[in-house]
Design a protein around this motif. Structure first.
Motif, PDB file in Angstrom:
ATOM      1  N   HIS A 149       0.828  -1.208   0.000  1.00  0.00           N
ATOM      2  CA  HIS A 149       0.000   0.000   0.000  1.00  0.00           C
ATOM      3  C   HIS A 149       0.863   1.259   0.000  1.00  0.00           C
ATOM      4  O   HIS A 149       0.610   2.211  -0.751  1.00  0.00           O
ATOM      5  N   CYS A 154      -2.244   1.669  -3.266  1.00  0.00           N
ATOM      6  CA  CYS A 154      -3.496   0.937  -3.442  1.00  0.00           C
ATOM      7  C   CYS A 154      -3.587  -0.228  -2.474  1.00  0.00           C
ATOM      8  O   CYS A 154      -2.606  -0.944  -2.251  1.00  0.00           O
ATOM      9  N   TRP A 310      -6.173   6.114  -0.405  1.00  0.00           N
ATOM     10  CA  TRP A 310      -5.308   5.724  -1.515  1.00  0.00           C
ATOM     11  C   TRP A 310      -4.421   6.905  -1.904  1.00  0.00           C
ATOM     12  O   TRP A 310      -4.634   8.041  -1.474  1.00  0.00           O
TER      13      TRP A 310
END
Length: 518
Positions: A149, A154, A310
């Motif tokens: 991440h 993401c 995100w």
């Protein structure tokens, strides 16, 4: 309209907002496209970035947005875009040969495969296609998600390419083997019209395979996933323009034969730019088919990310941070059609305004299309609790849009540390159609909210970025948000909504629970 265009447009729905008043004398510089999951917009912009009055068209997909959202036919999606260009050029003939550039805003996270002849091997899989849920769960078991991440921006989720590709490899092995390159719909459009396969940093950044810190495909992740880099598009350099139209389309559109196209950029980045939210002192809030809150700034991405958010990019130097909701205008539309058929917008707005905040006794988890931010559950689905024999359809609709506002409040809390005190600039067709919903979001957040009047923020944002790259404007940072209506929060309602948020969260914990984020 010509009979040829009539034939081409059969099966598509013209938006009622199409206007062809060719007022003004500004020369066209950019043909801007905004490709969304529910339709396509095309418009002309002058070289200073101002939209040429009346020089825009919209084509909407027919059918239910929820039915059309997850998987779309690649050829039909392409035809919708080319038909929008046909229609715009036919109605703006006075600007023939004055279009210098072509810019494209395209929905993030889509995936389509092509073979060695650049023909589609798959439909276009959008963020809403949840068939790869089990593959996302497998990724969570195999890898430390927080590490991936922080690099790719993401989470492991069906929205993104890693889960989709893992699922396709297992579920469609022949299709996977026949595919030579994986693209977003933005690159599929570009390769069809211009014969090139490069992806912008912006589009690549929304795949889940792109390293936000190096601005390149994440080689380490590709290796463990056993994905060959050659199956992905090259990353376009800064200010890259593509070659001219292929002979087929240059013949079809002679007005564009000398126009310089730019690679497509993500619609969320374009929306932030077009809304004037190009610094960390502003947060863009958008509700269209889905919804999002974003902070856009020049600089480096954070080294660690809150699990709720995100991180993508607009270009090599600009970062977009935020959260996204899978349900927005799509949920409103589904409930309206299901519960209140035959009621016009004004009647529904009036009825919604007459329902007191959180007075209905209902708790909604607004996950008809699944959940993204803030919880990123792989298995969350919509629920409605608290019905009784006195519950009215308008109360269900009110409870559902309040529930969407509550999810925005949770995203806002996660963004506060990154953009404390930022002004909120809102946009999107769903909010423009419902001042009641816009006021509700302001009340839930307890903050003023300015709603831009333009329906073309994403189209404009992509055009402005292209004009900056071409040296026509100095920088997009000098752009400002449109004048619009400011909604001031009612703090007594804000306090009441806090009870609704807490009740929703208790229901979420009971029905969905928390999923592992290692």
């Amino acid at each position: 309209m010509s009979s040829v265009l009539d034939e081409v447009l059969e099966g598509f729905e013209l938006s009622p907002q199409i206007v062809f008043v060719m007022a003004g004398s500004k020369s066209a510089a950019v043909l801007g496209l905004d490709i969304g999951t529910s339709g396509v917009r095309a418009a002309l912009f002058a070289e200073n970035g101002s939209e040429i009055e009346g020089a825009s068209v919209r084509l909407a997909r027919t059918g239910s947005p929820l039915e059309e959202l997850a998987v779309t036919d690649a050829a039909a999606s392409l035809e919708l875009v080319t038909s929008a260009i046909d229609l715009l050029l036919e109605k703006t003939a006075r600007y023939a040969n004055q279009i210098e550039f072509i810019s494209v805003s395209c929905f993030w996270h889509s995936l389509v495969g092509v073979d060695s002849e650049q023909r589609a091997t798959t439909p276009v899989l959008t963020w809403a296609d949840s068939r790869s849920t089990s593959a996302a769960a497998e990724l969570r078991r195999r890898f430390k998600e927080s590490s991936i991440h922080s690099r790719t921006g993401c989470r492991f989720h069906p929205s993104y390419w890693p889960a989709k590709l893992l699922w396709l490899r297992n579920a469609e092995p022949k299709v996977f083997a026949a595919t030579r390159r994986w693209l977003s719909f933005g690159e599929f459009l570009i390769i069809t019209l211009f014969g090139e396969t490069e992806a912008s940093v912006s589009m690549a950044s929304g795949t889940g395979l792109f390293n936000q810190h190096t601005c390149d495909w994440d080689a380490e992740f590709l290796e463990v996933l056993e994905l060959d880099r050659a199956c992905l598009p090259e990353i376009a350099g800064a200010h890259r323009t593509l070659q001219m139209l292929t002979p087929e389309f240059a013949t079809r559109w002679p007005q564009l034969s000398e126009a310089r196209p730019f690679p497509a950029i993500g619609d969320g980045a374009a929306n932030a730019i077009g809304s004037g939210c190009v610094g960390s002192d502003k947060i863009s809030l958008m509700v269209g088919t889905s919804g999002a809150m974003r902070v856009f700034y020049q600089g480096l991405p954070p080294t660690t990310l809150p699990p709720e958010l995100w991180c993508y990019r607009a270009d090599q130097n600009r970062v977009v941070l935020g959260g996204a909701l899978s349900d927005g205008g799509n949920l409103y539309g589904w409930l309206r059609e299901s519960l209140l058929p035959g009621y016009d917008s004004e009647a529904i707005e009036l009825a919604l305004s007459e329902v007191e905040p959180d007075s209905h006794g209902l708790t909604v988890l607004p996950f008809w299309a699944g959940e993204r931010s803030p919880g990123w559950s792989l298995y969350a689905r919509g629920s409605l609790h608290g019905l009784n024999s006195r519950t009215q359809p308008i109360e269900i609709l009110r409870a559902a849009i309040e529930a969407v506002a509550y999810r925005f409040a949770l995203i806002s809390q996660a963004l506060d540390a990154l953009a404390p005190g930022a002004a909120i600039i809102a946009s999107g067709t769903a909010l423009l159609a419902s001042p009641v919903w816009t006021q509700m979001i302001s009340d839930v957040l307890g903050r003023p909210l300015t709603l831009t009047e333009s329906r073309e923020t994403s189209t404009l944002g992509a055009a402005l970025l292209a004009l900056e790259a071409a040296g026509k404007i100095q920088t997009i940072e000098t752009t400002r948000s449109y004048d619009g209506r400011t909604f001031e929060p009612d703090m007594s309602r804000h306090a009441r909504y806090q009870e609704g948020i807490e009740r929703q969260q208790r229901t979420y914990e009971r029905l969905v629970g928390s999923e592992t984020y290692s």
